[in-house]
Write a protein that holds these residues in place. Structure first.
Motif, PDB file in Angstrom:
ATOM      1  N   VAL A   1       0.863  -1.174   0.000  1.00  0.00           N
ATOM      2  CA  VAL A   1       0.000   0.000   0.000  1.00  0.00           C
ATOM      3  C   VAL A   1       0.899   1.223   0.000  1.00  0.00           C
ATOM      4  CG1 VAL A   1      -1.802   1.281   1.198  1.00  0.00           C
ATOM      5  CG2 VAL A   1      -1.791  -1.221   1.300  1.00  0.00           C
ATOM      6  N   CYS A   2       0.717   2.108  -0.976  1.00  0.00           N
ATOM      7  CA  CYS A   2       1.543   3.322  -1.077  1.00  0.00           C
ATOM      8  C   CYS A   2       0.728   4.536  -0.622  1.00  0.00           C
ATOM      9  CB  CYS A   2       2.021   3.520  -2.513  1.00  0.00           C
ATOM     10  SG  CYS A   2       3.180   2.255  -3.064  1.00  0.00           S
ATOM     11  N   HIS A   3       1.262   5.263   0.331  1.00  0.00           N
ATOM     12  CA  HIS A   3       0.618   6.474   0.848  1.00  0.00           C
ATOM     13  C   HIS A   3       1.353   7.711   0.346  1.00  0.00           C
ATOM     14  CE1 HIS A   3      -1.922   4.191   3.636  1.00  0.00           C
ATOM     15  NE2 HIS A   3      -0.848   3.472   3.955  1.00  0.00           N
ATOM     16  N   ARG A   4       0.603   8.790   0.175  1.00  0.00           N
ATOM     17  CA  ARG A   4       1.208  10.050  -0.279  1.00  0.00           C
ATOM     18  C   ARG A   4       2.257  10.551   0.703  1.00  0.00           C
ATOM     19  NH1 ARG A   4      -3.963  13.613  -2.528  1.00  0.00           N
ATOM     20  NH2 ARG A   4      -4.525  12.205  -4.256  1.00  0.00           N
ATOM     21  N   LYS A   5       2.020  10.348   1.974  1.00  0.00           N
ATOM     22  CA  LYS A   5       2.962  10.843   2.980  1.00  0.00           C
ATOM     23  C   LYS A   5       4.324  10.158   2.871  1.00  0.00           C
ATOM     24  CE  LYS A   5       1.373   7.522   6.462  1.00  0.00           C
ATOM     25  NZ  LYS A   5       0.786   7.329   7.802  1.00  0.00           N
ATOM     26  N   ASP A   6       4.356   8.964   2.218  1.00  0.00           N
ATOM     27  CA  ASP A   6       5.612   8.227   2.078  1.00  0.00           C
ATOM     28  C   ASP A   6       6.196   8.334   0.665  1.00  0.00           C
ATOM     29  OD1 ASP A   6       5.467   7.266   4.710  1.00  0.00           O
ATOM     30  OD2 ASP A   6       4.157   5.607   4.101  1.00  0.00           O
ATOM     31  N   ALA A   7       5.736   9.310  -0.098  1.00  0.00           N
ATOM     32  CA  ALA A   7       6.178   9.427  -1.490  1.00  0.00           C
ATOM     33  C   ALA A   7       7.694   9.575  -1.593  1.00  0.00           C
ATOM     34  CB  ALA A   7       5.487  10.611  -2.170  1.00  0.00           C
ATOM     35  N   ALA A   8       8.302  10.322  -0.665  1.00  0.00           N
ATOM     36  CA  ALA A   8       9.751  10.524  -0.714  1.00  0.00           C
ATOM     37  C   ALA A   8      10.519   9.234  -0.428  1.00  0.00           C
ATOM     38  CB  ALA A   8      10.157  11.599   0.287  1.00  0.00           C
ATOM     39  N   LEU A   9       9.864   8.255   0.176  1.00  0.00           N
ATOM     40  CA  LEU A   9      10.521   6.984   0.525  1.00  0.00           C
ATOM     41  C   LEU A   9      10.137   5.854  -0.427  1.00  0.00           C
ATOM     42  CD1 LEU A   9       9.892   7.090   4.390  1.00  0.00           C
ATOM     43  CD2 LEU A   9      11.963   7.787   3.165  1.00  0.00           C
ATOM     44  N   PHE A  10       9.539   6.220  -1.580  1.00  0.00           N
ATOM     45  CA  PHE A  10       9.031   5.176  -2.478  1.00  0.00           C
ATOM     46  C   PHE A  10      10.131   4.230  -2.959  1.00  0.00           C
ATOM     47  CE2 PHE A  10       8.185   3.677  -6.830  1.00  0.00           C
ATOM     48  CZ  PHE A  10       7.122   2.826  -6.547  1.00  0.00           C
ATOM     49  N   ALA A  11      11.300   4.755  -3.303  1.00  0.00           N
ATOM     50  CA  ALA A  11      12.393   3.896  -3.784  1.00  0.00           C
ATOM     51  C   ALA A  11      12.754   2.856  -2.728  1.00  0.00           C
ATOM     52  CB  ALA A  11      13.607   4.746  -4.144  1.00  0.00           C
ATOM     53  N   GLN A  12      12.768   3.272  -1.482  1.00  0.00           N
ATOM     54  CA  GLN A  12      13.064   2.346  -0.393  1.00  0.00           C
ATOM     55  C   GLN A  12      11.960   1.292  -0.260  1.00  0.00           C
ATOM     56  OE1 GLN A  12      13.475   4.215   3.436  1.00  0.00           O
ATOM     57  NE2 GLN A  12      13.541   2.274   4.546  1.00  0.00           N
ATOM     58  N   GLN A  13      10.695   1.742  -0.338  1.00  0.00           N
ATOM     59  CA  GLN A  13       9.583   0.802  -0.226  1.00  0.00           C
ATOM     60  C   GLN A  13       9.620  -0.228  -1.350  1.00  0.00           C
ATOM     61  OE1 GLN A  13       5.679   2.587  -0.430  1.00  0.00           O
ATOM     62  NE2 GLN A  13       4.620   0.686   0.120  1.00  0.00           N
ATOM     63  N   LYS A  14       9.845   0.212  -2.561  1.00  0.00           N
ATOM     64  CA  LYS A  14       9.893  -0.713  -3.698  1.00  0.00           C
ATOM     65  C   LYS A  14      11.022  -1.727  -3.527  1.00  0.00           C
ATOM     66  CE  LYS A  14      10.300  -0.898  -8.745  1.00  0.00           C
ATOM     67  NZ  LYS A  14      10.411  -0.112  -9.995  1.00  0.00           N
ATOM     68  N   ALA A  15      12.196  -1.241  -3.120  1.00  0.00           N
ATOM     69  CA  ALA A  15      13.343  -2.135  -2.944  1.00  0.00           C
ATOM     70  C   ALA A  15      13.059  -3.183  -1.874  1.00  0.00           C
ATOM     71  CB  ALA A  15      14.584  -1.326  -2.590  1.00  0.00           C
TER      72      ALA A  15
ATOM     73  N   LEU B   1      -5.691  -9.984   5.101  1.00  0.00           N
ATOM     74  CA  LEU B   1      -5.258 -11.269   4.558  1.00  0.00           C
ATOM     75  C   LEU B   1      -3.811 -11.561   4.941  1.00  0.00           C
ATOM     76  CD1 LEU B   1      -6.832 -11.208   0.963  1.00  0.00           C
ATOM     77  CD2 LEU B   1      -7.626 -12.502   2.943  1.00  0.00           C
ATOM     78  N   CYS B   2      -3.005 -10.507   5.005  1.00  0.00           N
ATOM     79  CA  CYS B   2      -1.584 -10.671   5.335  1.00  0.00           C
ATOM     80  C   CYS B   2      -1.335 -10.741   6.837  1.00  0.00           C
ATOM     81  CB  CYS B   2      -0.770  -9.521   4.750  1.00  0.00           C
ATOM     82  SG  CYS B   2      -0.825  -9.411   2.955  1.00  0.00           S
ATOM     83  N   LYS B   3      -2.339 -10.278   7.615  1.00  0.00           N
ATOM     84  CA  LYS B   3      -2.167 -10.178   9.080  1.00  0.00           C
ATOM     85  C   LYS B   3      -0.942  -9.328   9.411  1.00  0.00           C
ATOM     86  CE  LYS B   3      -4.345 -14.656  10.062  1.00  0.00           C
ATOM     87  NZ  LYS B   3      -4.700 -14.974   8.682  1.00  0.00           N
ATOM     88  N   THR B   4      -0.726  -8.299   8.579  1.00  0.00           N
ATOM     89  CA  THR B   4       0.443  -7.421   8.728  1.00  0.00           C
ATOM     90  C   THR B   4       0.037  -6.004   8.333  1.00  0.00           C
ATOM     91  OG1 THR B   4       1.894  -9.246   8.100  1.00  0.00           O
ATOM     92  CG2 THR B   4       2.844  -7.039   8.027  1.00  0.00           C
ATOM     93  N   LYS B   5       0.515  -4.994   9.042  1.00  0.00           N
ATOM     94  CA  LYS B   5       0.221  -3.603   8.694  1.00  0.00           C
ATOM     95  C   LYS B   5       0.988  -3.198   7.442  1.00  0.00           C
ATOM     96  CE  LYS B   5      -0.979  -1.989  13.332  1.00  0.00           C
ATOM     97  NZ  LYS B   5      -0.689  -0.987  14.395  1.00  0.00           N
ATOM     98  N   ASP B   6       0.479  -2.181   6.758  1.00  0.00           N
ATOM     99  CA  ASP B   6       1.067  -1.808   5.467  1.00  0.00           C
ATOM    100  C   ASP B   6       2.389  -1.036   5.591  1.00  0.00           C
ATOM    101  OD1 ASP B   6       0.327   0.815   6.151  1.00  0.00           O
ATOM    102  OD2 ASP B   6      -1.518   0.730   4.986  1.00  0.00           O
TER     103      ASP B   6
END
Length: 455
Positions: free
Chosen positions: A327-341, A435-440
């Motif tokens: 799940v991608c949030h606008r507040k984390d846009a600057a960290l997107f490269a890290q999230q994708k990796a 379904l994942c039983k895990t926070k995004d």
């Protein structure tokens, strides 16, 4: 007292009010046979491992009724509407897809402007008449039926071949038959032909004998039709490929019924409607989440044992894997490269990514995972209709265990341009986390998560 309104019956046979169906262009038409008939037009044959073009590749072996429909399709439309050409088509056991090309605006033989619906109605009417002739409900014209009807000729030829094997038949080199013998041969031929057509009709659970003369003649085709209008060359190419690939897709689905048919219920999210309501109140702004919107969402959720459930399409064994939400949030846009990796690293290590794939970042991550060959689970924004048919790419991925489609929604007819609101998207994100039983935000704490699973 005001009479309560009946619920609206959604139909895939609605026409677009923004499109002019009498203008030139392409029309992808789908016509279904009458529901009580049992695959009257043919059967799927072939080997799914064989490539297109091979004689053993998946194809449809047409019945006499299917051959008749094919002949009508290739001759009658052009005869009555010279400006309408059959670009691509496939006749399936219980429906047919036709890509029609109106090379100029559509006009009738009298010179009046008409539309594609009239073309389809005329085609279906012609098929129905020949269907009634073949099943003995009406008598074929003295000349027209035999001149145009290769199918009737084929059936009569088969009946005549059987008749010539009887002791009453006379060899070609024998003396000329008497008038009585000729009449008897004609009678035998007519009886054999009637038996062949009746047998064909009975095979469709369509008894000629039981039909009452005063009752309306049962049609071959269901009422109406579905249409898709390609708007550019890319969509046109997609529609052609879809039509031609129908036999292969059907054979693939029937040989993988457990994975390539909608499977109803049985996936418990452990989220109650009240818990979902609380989640949406926290996640949405006050003006986004109103009582009316919640009522709309609540009516569409699939519910089992007072909790939100899901239908699926694909291999449910994927749910037993280690699942992580994307799940991608606008507040984390600057960290997107890290999230994708982090997401791709987890997928490479054996985790399975789950996402509604709504935000652009979510699409990027999920597409990258699929391109790398990692299996994924997608939360779909609509329910599965009884004839749900995803793209050929999705079917292939589901058949090979690389994709599972999951939905918490009942099916509802929607036009392609219908937008979905924020609470609807948030609800699917909630299902992904459940379904994942895990926070995004797991990817922000990857080290701690790894240590937990290692322990």
């Amino acid at each position: 007292m005001e009479t309560p309104k009946k619920p609206k019956a959604h139909s895939m046979k609605r026409r677009s009010f923004t499109h002019e169906y009498s203008y030139r262009g392409y029309f992808h038409i789908t016509i279904s046979t009458e529901q009580q008939l049992r695959q009257p037009l043919g059967r799927i044959c072939g080997d799914i491992s064989k490539p297109d073009g091979d004689a053993a590749a998946p194809h449809v072996e047409l019945t006499p009724f299917g051959q008749m429909v094919q002949q009508e399709l290739l001759t009658s439309i052009k005869r009555h509407y010279p400006m309408v050409e059959v670009d691509t088509y496939v006749i399936m056991p219980e429906h047919l897809h036709i890509l029609l090309h109106a090379t100029r605006d559509i006009f009738s033989a009298t010179g009046r402007r008409t539309h594609i619906g009239r073309v389809i109605a005329g085609f279906k009417q012609g098929c129905n008449r020949r269907y009634w002739e073949m099943t003995g409900r009406i008598t074929a014209p003295a000349t027209g039926g035999q001149a145009e009807g290769q199918v009737e000729g084929q059936m009569e030829g088969q009946a005549e071949a059987q008749a010539t094997k009887s002791p009453d038949a006379i060899a070609k080199n024998a003396d000329p038959p008497t008038k009585a013998a000729t009449n008897k041969a004609a009678t035998n031929k007519a009886a054999a032909t009637k038996a062949a057509t009746t047998k064909a009709a009975m095979a469709l659970n369509d008894s000629v004998v039981e039909h009452h003369p005063s009752a309306p003649l049962p049609p071959l085709f269901d009422a109406g039709y579905c249409d898709v209008v390609p708007i550019d060359e890319a969509q046109l190419a997609t529609q052609r490929a879809y039509i031609l690939n129908n036999p292969r897709s059907r054979l693939l689905r029937t040989s993988n019924r457990a994975h390539l048919m909608p499977r109803r219920g049985g996936i418990d999210t452990a989220v109650s409607p009240s818990a979902m309501c609380g989640f949406l109140r926290r996640e949405c702004r006050a003006n986004q989440f109103t009582p009316a919107i919640w009522q709309e969402l609540q009516a569409r959720f699939l519910i089992e044992s007072c909790r939100i459930s899901c239908d699926s399409y694909g291999n449910r064994e994927l749910l037993k894997r280690h699942l992580l939400p994307v799940v991608c949030h606008r507040k984390d846009a600057a960290l997107f490269a890290q999230q994708k990796a982090r997401c791709l690293e987890a997928a490479a290590a054996g985790a399975l990514l789950v996402s509604a794939r709504i935000a652009r970042g979510e699409q990027d991550i999920m597409d990258a995972a699929s391109a790398a060959g990692y299996p994924v689970i997608r939360i779909i924004d609509n329910g599965f209709s009884d004839r749900y048919h995803p793209s050929e790419e999705m079917i292939d991925a589901c058949a090979n265990g690389r994709l599972l489609l999951v939905t918490p929604w009942q099916y509802q007819f929607r036009r392609k341009d219908d937008a979905i609101h924020v609470p609807f998207c948030k609800a699917m994100n909630c299902v992904a986390q459940a379904l994942c039983k895990t926070k995004d935000d797991w990817w922000k704490h990857q080290e701690a998560l790894d240590a937990t699973h290692a322990g």
